[in-house]
Design a protein around this motif. Structure first.
Motif, PDB file in Angstrom:
ATOM      1  N   UNK A  30       0.797  -1.224   0.000  1.00 33.78           N
ATOM      2  CA  UNK A  30       0.000   0.000   0.000  1.00 33.78           C
ATOM      3  C   UNK A  30       0.829   1.273   0.000  1.00 33.78           C
ATOM      4  N   UNK A  31       2.130   1.157   0.222  1.00 35.16           N
ATOM      5  CA  UNK A  31       2.981   2.328   0.246  1.00 35.16           C
ATOM      6  C   UNK A  31       4.245   2.112  -0.549  1.00 35.16           C
ATOM      7  N   UNK A  32       4.647   3.150  -1.277  1.00 36.81           N
ATOM      8  CA  UNK A  32       5.862   3.105  -2.090  1.00 36.81           C
ATOM      9  C   UNK A  32       6.806   4.201  -1.618  1.00 36.81           C
ATOM     10  N   UNK A  33       8.037   3.817  -1.365  1.00 42.59           N
ATOM     11  CA  UNK A  33       9.071   4.748  -0.921  1.00 42.59           C
ATOM     12  C   UNK A  33      10.091   4.830  -2.052  1.00 42.59           C
ATOM     13  N   UNK A  34      10.426   6.035  -2.451  1.00 37.74           N
ATOM     14  CA  UNK A  34      11.334   6.231  -3.581  1.00 37.74           C
ATOM     15  C   UNK A  34      12.543   7.069  -3.215  1.00 37.74           C
ATOM     16  N   UNK A  35      13.655   6.711  -3.821  1.00 40.64           N
ATOM     17  CA  UNK A  35      14.780   7.611  -3.969  1.00 40.64           C
ATOM     18  C   UNK A  35      14.406   8.518  -5.147  1.00 40.64           C
ATOM     19  N   UNK A  36      15.065   9.646  -5.292  1.00 36.38           N
ATOM     20  CA  UNK A  36      14.742  10.550  -6.402  1.00 36.38           C
ATOM     21  C   UNK A  36      15.799  10.482  -7.509  1.00 36.38           C
ATOM     22  N   UNK A  37      17.013  10.916  -7.173  1.00 39.05           N
ATOM     23  CA  UNK A  37      18.048  11.091  -8.189  1.00 39.05           C
ATOM     24  C   UNK A  37      18.497   9.769  -8.791  1.00 39.05           C
ATOM     25  N   UNK A  91      17.850  12.004   4.838  1.00 39.59           N
ATOM     26  CA  UNK A  91      17.355  10.743   5.402  1.00 39.59           C
ATOM     27  C   UNK A  91      18.432   9.860   6.030  1.00 39.59           C
ATOM     28  N   UNK A  92      19.684  10.135   5.711  1.00 35.25           N
ATOM     29  CA  UNK A  92      20.779   9.351   6.288  1.00 35.25           C
ATOM     30  C   UNK A  92      20.697   7.874   5.914  1.00 35.25           C
ATOM     31  N   UNK A  93      20.262   7.593   4.681  1.00 37.24           N
ATOM     32  CA  UNK A  93      20.250   6.203   4.212  1.00 37.24           C
ATOM     33  C   UNK A  93      21.693   5.701   4.192  1.00 37.24           C
ATOM     34  N   UNK A  94      21.962   4.509   4.615  1.00 36.06           N
ATOM     35  CA  UNK A  94      21.079   3.368   4.837  1.00 36.06           C
ATOM     36  C   UNK A  94      20.574   3.190   6.271  1.00 36.06           C
ATOM     37  N   UNK A  95      20.641   4.199   7.115  1.00 41.12           N
ATOM     38  CA  UNK A  95      20.097   4.074   8.465  1.00 41.12           C
ATOM     39  C   UNK A  95      18.612   3.698   8.379  1.00 41.12           C
ATOM     40  N   UNK A  96      18.173   2.849   9.254  1.00 42.69           N
ATOM     41  CA  UNK A  96      16.828   2.269   9.225  1.00 42.69           C
ATOM     42  C   UNK A  96      15.735   3.266   9.623  1.00 42.69           C
ATOM     43  N   UNK A  97      16.040   4.170  10.518  1.00 41.75           N
ATOM     44  CA  UNK A  97      15.039   5.036  11.138  1.00 41.75           C
ATOM     45  C   UNK A  97      14.077   5.685  10.149  1.00 41.75           C
ATOM     46  N   UNK A  98      14.575   6.298   9.104  1.00 43.83           N
ATOM     47  CA  UNK A  98      13.697   7.044   8.204  1.00 43.83           C
ATOM     48  C   UNK A  98      12.953   6.166   7.203  1.00 43.83           C
ATOM     49  N   UNK A  99      13.417   4.948   6.971  1.00 40.46           N
ATOM     50  CA  UNK A  99      12.614   3.993   6.193  1.00 40.46           C
ATOM     51  C   UNK A  99      11.330   3.711   6.973  1.00 40.46           C
ATOM     52  N   UNK A 100      11.492   3.474   8.271  1.00 38.56           N
ATOM     53  CA  UNK A 100      10.340   3.192   9.123  1.00 38.56           C
ATOM     54  C   UNK A 100       9.487   4.442   9.323  1.00 38.56           C
ATOM     55  N   UNK A 101      10.116   5.614   9.399  1.00 44.16           N
ATOM     56  CA  UNK A 101       9.361   6.871   9.488  1.00 44.16           C
ATOM     57  C   UNK A 101       8.511   7.087   8.242  1.00 44.16           C
ATOM     58  N   UNK A 102       9.029   6.719   7.090  1.00 46.86           N
ATOM     59  CA  UNK A 102       8.262   6.843   5.846  1.00 46.86           C
ATOM     60  C   UNK A 102       7.002   5.975   5.921  1.00 46.86           C
ATOM     61  N   UNK A 125      20.269  -1.695   0.740  1.00 49.29           N
ATOM     62  CA  UNK A 125      20.736  -2.186   2.031  1.00 49.29           C
ATOM     63  C   UNK A 125      19.910  -1.607   3.179  1.00 49.29           C
ATOM     64  N   UNK A 126      19.597  -0.335   3.111  1.00 50.12           N
ATOM     65  CA  UNK A 126      18.772   0.275   4.142  1.00 50.12           C
ATOM     66  C   UNK A 126      17.383  -0.346   4.204  1.00 50.12           C
ATOM     67  N   UNK A 127      16.770  -0.559   3.051  1.00 47.77           N
ATOM     68  CA  UNK A 127      15.444  -1.176   3.015  1.00 47.77           C
ATOM     69  C   UNK A 127      15.499  -2.605   3.566  1.00 47.77           C
ATOM     70  N   UNK A 128      16.511  -3.344   3.185  1.00 51.79           N
ATOM     71  CA  UNK A 128      16.645  -4.722   3.704  1.00 51.79           C
ATOM     72  C   UNK A 128      16.796  -4.709   5.218  1.00 51.79           C
ATOM     73  N   UNK A 129      17.623  -3.819   5.728  1.00 48.85           N
ATOM     74  CA  UNK A 129      17.844  -3.729   7.173  1.00 48.85           C
ATOM     75  C   UNK A 129      16.559  -3.347   7.901  1.00 48.85           C
ATOM     76  N   UNK A 130      15.703  -2.561   7.243  1.00 46.79           N
ATOM     77  CA  UNK A 130      14.433  -2.143   7.839  1.00 46.79           C
ATOM     78  C   UNK A 130      13.336  -3.195   7.682  1.00 46.79           C
TER      79      UNK A 130
END
Length: 179
Positions: A30-37, A91-102, A125-130
């Motif tokens: 139900x949710x999609x998280x994207x990088x931009x560049x 967002x400090x990727x690959x840190x997990x915090x902001x993947x979960x915040x999204x 890697x960040x998404x996998x860790x999250x």
């Protein structure tokens, strides 16, 4: 888990514009998280008509979206406004915090999210860790900043290992050509 496998994407496609979004929705995402560049547009480019159309299509399917970028707000905010998406900058990727915040911002559980990006060592890697499903896409433009070019060389080692393992498993559903 062998060392390199921690960086393997769940799926590898040629483009964020080649994803079967209806299938993802039908599977319960139900949710999609994207990088931009280099995922949605060339590095530093504003949102183009293709990106605006994509986000309109995603809303019509029923998806919530969130842009997750290591860039500053001054880069991310205008892009997010143009496509009509929530965002997290710096967002400090690959840190997990902001993947979960999204996920929290979109009002979904991490099991209902998919992350789409072009870099293994930050995005995937960040998404996998999250614990979030991820899709690696080929970069839109091969011309990149020097620090990204150096990371791409290391990514090739991981992707060669990934392709070898996927072929061993009988899979061929990954982009062909140079990476």
């Amino acid at each position: 888990m062998p060392f390199l496998e921690r960086f393997y994407p769940d799926e590898w496609l040629p483009s964020a514009y080649a994803v079967d979004y209806q299938k993802l929705y039908d599977e319960g995402y139900r949710g999609l998280i994207y990088d931009i560049d280099n995922t949605l547009v060339e590095h530093g480019a504003p949102a183009d008509e293709r990106a605006v159309r994509l986000f309109g299509q995603l809303r019509s399917i029923g998806f919530s979206t969130c842009l997750l970028s290591n860039n500053r707000r001054s880069r991310v905010d205008p892009f997010a406004s143009a496509v009509g998406s929530d965002y997290i900058s710096l967002a400090n990727k690959p840190a997990v915090k902001n993947y979960l915040s999204a996920c929290s911002r979109m009002g979904i559980r991490k099991e209902q999210a998919v992350f789409i990006g072009d870099q293994l060592f930050t995005d995937v890697w960040g998404a996998r860790r999250a614990g979030i499903r991820n899709i690696l896409v080929l970069p839109i433009n091969p011309k990149e900043e020097i620090q990204i070019v150096l990371k791409r060389r290391l990514e090739r080692i991981v992707l060669c290992s990934y392709v070898k393992e996927m072929r061993r498993r009988g899979r061929t559903d990954f982009p062909s050509g140079k990476f």
